[in-house]
Design a protein around this motif. Structure first.
Motif, PDB file in Angstrom:
ATOM      1  N   LEU A  61       0.735  -1.086  -0.038  1.00 14.98           N
ATOM      2  CA  LEU A  61      -0.008  -0.020  -0.196  1.00 14.98           C
ATOM      3  C   LEU A  61       1.039   1.228  -0.070  1.00 14.98           C
ATOM      4  O   LEU A  61       0.540   2.274  -0.677  1.00 14.98           O
ATOM      5  N   ARG A  62       1.931   1.241   0.778  1.00 14.21           N
ATOM      6  CA  ARG A  62       2.820   2.283   0.791  1.00 14.21           C
ATOM      7  C   ARG A  62       3.523   2.639  -0.365  1.00 14.21           C
ATOM      8  O   ARG A  62       3.522   3.602  -0.927  1.00 14.21           O
ATOM      9  N   THR A  63       4.207   1.445  -1.212  1.00 10.87           N
ATOM     10  CA  THR A  63       4.661   1.856  -2.412  1.00 10.87           C
ATOM     11  C   THR A  63       3.624   2.144  -3.493  1.00 10.87           C
ATOM     12  O   THR A  63       4.022   3.331  -4.073  1.00 10.87           O
ATOM     13  N   ALA A  64       2.512   1.810  -3.519  1.00  9.57           N
ATOM     14  CA  ALA A  64       1.413   2.345  -4.180  1.00  9.57           C
ATOM     15  C   ALA A  64       1.077   3.666  -4.117  1.00  9.57           C
ATOM     16  O   ALA A  64       0.907   4.206  -5.128  1.00  9.57           O
ATOM     17  N   PRO A  83       3.852  11.183  -5.201  1.00 12.21           N
ATOM     18  CA  PRO A  83       5.315  11.087  -4.898  1.00 12.21           C
ATOM     19  C   PRO A  83       5.894  12.186  -4.381  1.00 12.21           C
ATOM     20  O   PRO A  83       7.306  12.522  -3.603  1.00 12.21           O
ATOM     21  N   LEU A  84       5.360  13.469  -4.033  1.00 14.47           N
ATOM     22  CA  LEU A  84       5.576  14.583  -3.329  1.00 14.47           C
ATOM     23  C   LEU A  84       5.255  14.683  -1.935  1.00 14.47           C
ATOM     24  O   LEU A  84       4.147  14.541  -1.763  1.00 14.47           O
ATOM     25  N   CYS A  85       5.911  15.435  -1.215  1.00 12.68           N
ATOM     26  CA  CYS A  85       5.612  15.688   0.465  1.00 12.68           C
ATOM     27  C   CYS A  85       4.474  16.802   0.522  1.00 12.68           C
ATOM     28  O   CYS A  85       4.963  17.873  -0.020  1.00 12.68           O
ATOM     29  N   ARG A  86       3.484  16.192   1.181  1.00 12.38           N
ATOM     30  CA  ARG A  86       2.426  17.477   1.527  1.00 12.38           C
ATOM     31  C   ARG A  86       3.053  18.564   2.361  1.00 12.38           C
ATOM     32  O   ARG A  86       2.503  19.593   1.999  1.00 12.38           O
ATOM     33  N   GLY A  87       3.878  18.066   3.213  1.00 14.07           N
ATOM     34  CA  GLY A  87       4.396  19.189   3.953  1.00 14.07           C
ATOM     35  C   GLY A  87       5.165  20.334   3.133  1.00 14.07           C
ATOM     36  O   GLY A  87       5.076  21.583   3.599  1.00 14.07           O
ATOM     37  N   CYS A  88       6.109  19.824   2.514  1.00 11.72           N
ATOM     38  CA  CYS A  88       6.953  20.431   1.597  1.00 11.72           C
ATOM     39  C   CYS A  88       5.957  21.431   0.782  1.00 11.72           C
ATOM     40  O   CYS A  88       6.413  22.455   0.443  1.00 11.72           O
ATOM     41  N   GLU A  89       5.168  20.849   0.278  1.00 11.36           N
ATOM     42  CA  GLU A  89       4.404  21.478  -0.757  1.00 11.36           C
ATOM     43  C   GLU A  89       3.459  22.517  -0.213  1.00 11.36           C
ATOM     44  O   GLU A  89       3.510  23.809  -0.792  1.00 11.36           O
ATOM     45  N   ALA A  90       3.003  22.347   1.055  1.00 11.01           N
ATOM     46  CA  ALA A  90       2.323  23.455   1.761  1.00 11.01           C
ATOM     47  C   ALA A  90       3.264  24.704   2.197  1.00 11.01           C
ATOM     48  O   ALA A  90       2.782  25.910   2.308  1.00 11.01           O
ATOM     49  N   GLU A  91       4.539  24.639   2.184  1.00  4.86           N
ATOM     50  CA  GLU A  91       5.249  25.619   2.440  1.00  4.86           C
ATOM     51  C   GLU A  91       6.234  25.911   0.899  1.00  4.86           C
ATOM     52  O   GLU A  91       7.062  26.718   1.073  1.00  4.86           O
ATOM     53  N   ARG A 112       7.847  24.347  -1.101  1.00  3.38           N
ATOM     54  CA  ARG A 112       8.929  23.571  -1.637  1.00  3.38           C
ATOM     55  C   ARG A 112       8.543  22.223  -2.398  1.00  3.38           C
ATOM     56  O   ARG A 112       7.215  21.712  -2.345  1.00  3.38           O
ATOM     57  N   LEU A 113       9.274  21.628  -3.179  1.00  2.08           N
ATOM     58  CA  LEU A 113       9.137  20.456  -3.592  1.00  2.08           C
ATOM     59  C   LEU A 113       9.792  19.285  -2.745  1.00  2.08           C
ATOM     60  O   LEU A 113      11.343  19.379  -2.959  1.00  2.08           O
ATOM     61  N   GLY A 114       9.524  18.297  -2.225  1.00  2.00           N
ATOM     62  CA  GLY A 114      10.184  17.396  -1.326  1.00  2.00           C
ATOM     63  C   GLY A 114       9.680  16.003  -1.856  1.00  2.00           C
ATOM     64  O   GLY A 114       8.420  15.725  -2.059  1.00  2.00           O
ATOM     65  N   THR A 115      10.657  14.991  -2.041  1.00  2.00           N
ATOM     66  CA  THR A 115      10.243  13.666  -2.233  1.00  2.00           C
ATOM     67  C   THR A 115       9.913  12.931  -1.147  1.00  2.00           C
ATOM     68  O   THR A 115      10.624  12.890  -0.353  1.00  2.00           O
ATOM     69  N   ALA A 116       8.683  12.712  -1.285  1.00  2.00           N
ATOM     70  CA  ALA A 116       8.220  11.856  -0.145  1.00  2.00           C
ATOM     71  C   ALA A 116       8.835  10.305  -0.056  1.00  2.00           C
ATOM     72  O   ALA A 116       9.014   9.626  -0.993  1.00  2.00           O
ATOM     73  N   ASN A 117       8.966   9.917   1.244  1.00  2.00           N
ATOM     74  CA  ASN A 117       9.232   8.380   1.431  1.00  2.00           C
ATOM     75  C   ASN A 117       8.522   7.699   2.556  1.00  2.00           C
ATOM     76  O   ASN A 117       8.989   6.927   2.919  1.00  2.00           O
ATOM     77  N   THR A 118       7.609   8.541   3.159  1.00  2.00           N
ATOM     78  CA  THR A 118       6.830   8.087   4.394  1.00  2.00           C
ATOM     79  C   THR A 118       5.190   8.469   4.243  1.00  2.00           C
ATOM     80  O   THR A 118       4.816   9.299   3.394  1.00  2.00           O
ATOM     81  N   VAL A 119       4.634   7.290   4.015  1.00  2.00           N
ATOM     82  CA  VAL A 119       3.085   7.298   3.984  1.00  2.00           C
ATOM     83  C   VAL A 119       2.280   7.355   5.313  1.00  2.00           C
ATOM     84  O   VAL A 119       2.647   6.468   6.116  1.00  2.00           O
ATOM     85  N   ASP A 120       1.666   8.345   5.483  1.00  2.00           N
ATOM     86  CA  ASP A 120       0.868   8.591   7.039  1.00  2.00           C
ATOM     87  C   ASP A 120      -0.593   8.481   6.677  1.00  2.00           C
ATOM     88  O   ASP A 120      -1.093   8.753   5.650  1.00  2.00           O
ATOM     89  N   ALA A 134      -1.477  10.221   3.175  1.00  2.00           N
ATOM     90  CA  ALA A 134      -0.826  11.151   2.758  1.00  2.00           C
ATOM     91  C   ALA A 134       0.770  10.961   2.881  1.00  2.00           C
ATOM     92  O   ALA A 134       1.251  10.220   3.658  1.00  2.00           O
ATOM     93  N   SER A 135       1.440  11.572   1.635  1.00  2.00           N
ATOM     94  CA  SER A 135       2.777  11.225   1.587  1.00  2.00           C
ATOM     95  C   SER A 135       3.602  12.391   2.250  1.00  2.00           C
ATOM     96  O   SER A 135       3.105  13.702   2.120  1.00  2.00           O
ATOM     97  N   TYR A 136       4.679  12.095   2.819  1.00  2.00           N
ATOM     98  CA  TYR A 136       5.460  13.366   3.523  1.00  2.00           C
ATOM     99  C   TYR A 136       6.991  12.776   3.463  1.00  2.00           C
ATOM    100  O   TYR A 136       7.320  11.387   3.203  1.00  2.00           O
ATOM    101  N   CYS A 137       7.961  13.714   3.411  1.00  2.00           N
ATOM    102  CA  CYS A 137       9.178  13.284   3.428  1.00  2.00           C
ATOM    103  C   CYS A 137       9.529  13.010   5.093  1.00  2.00           C
ATOM    104  O   CYS A 137       8.530  13.297   5.755  1.00  2.00           O
ATOM    105  N   ALA A 138      10.881  12.500   5.295  1.00  2.00           N
ATOM    106  CA  ALA A 138      11.002  12.070   6.471  1.00  2.00           C
ATOM    107  C   ALA A 138      11.045  13.205   7.635  1.00  2.00           C
ATOM    108  O   ALA A 138      10.479  13.163   8.879  1.00  2.00           O
TER     109      ALA A 138
END
Ligand SMILES: [Zn+2]
Length: 127
Positions: A14-17, A23-31, A33-41, A60-64
């Motif tokens: 599910l995480r990989t899918a 693929p982009l971090c929601r937290g970075c997007e809100a600020e 920035r473009l951040g590559t997500a590697n964590t699914v919340d 929701a996808s987030y970077c670490a």
């Protein structure tokens, strides 16, 4: 280390899918920035009755770094952890932590150098 459901093959799939869909971090997007997500919340934490394996609209996808910041501030954080000082600075160098000594006016006055005292050669960088 990881506990259920994060230690299951179903979560890994599910995480990989989800990372391929978002693929982009929601937290970075809100600020901005473009951040590559590697964590699914989970949008709704499991501890608050959310499903362990929700559809992609429940994830929701987030970077670490955004994920750990969100977890430290969010509903899953305990009262003790939520009082932890915030780390880091605004772009202008102002510390985010309101208790940071920088915010002491007296301290700031001590380190402030009036522009008339600055060596113009050092400031301009010209010989
Ligand atoms: Zn991020």
């Amino acid at each position: 280390m990881s506990k259920w459901p994060y230690n299951t093959a179903a979560w890994a799939r599910l995480r990989t899918a989800h990372l391929s869909i978002e693929p982009l971090c929601r937290g970075c997007e809100a600020e901005g920035r473009l951040g590559t997500a590697n964590t699914v919340d989970h949008v709704v934490p499991i501890s608050q009755g959310g499903p362990a394996f929700p559809g992609h609209d429940g994830l929701a996808s987030y970077c670490a770094s955004c994920h750990s910041a969100k977890t430290a501030r969010g509903a899953e954080a305990g009262a003790i952890r939520s009082t932890k000082p915030r780390r880091g600075c605004n772009p202008d160098g102002t510390p985010l932590d309101p208790a940071h000594p920088w915010h002491e006016k007296s301290l700031r006055a001590k380190v402030h150098v009036p522009s008339s005292h600055l060596n113009p050669q050092l400031v301009s960088g010209e010989e």
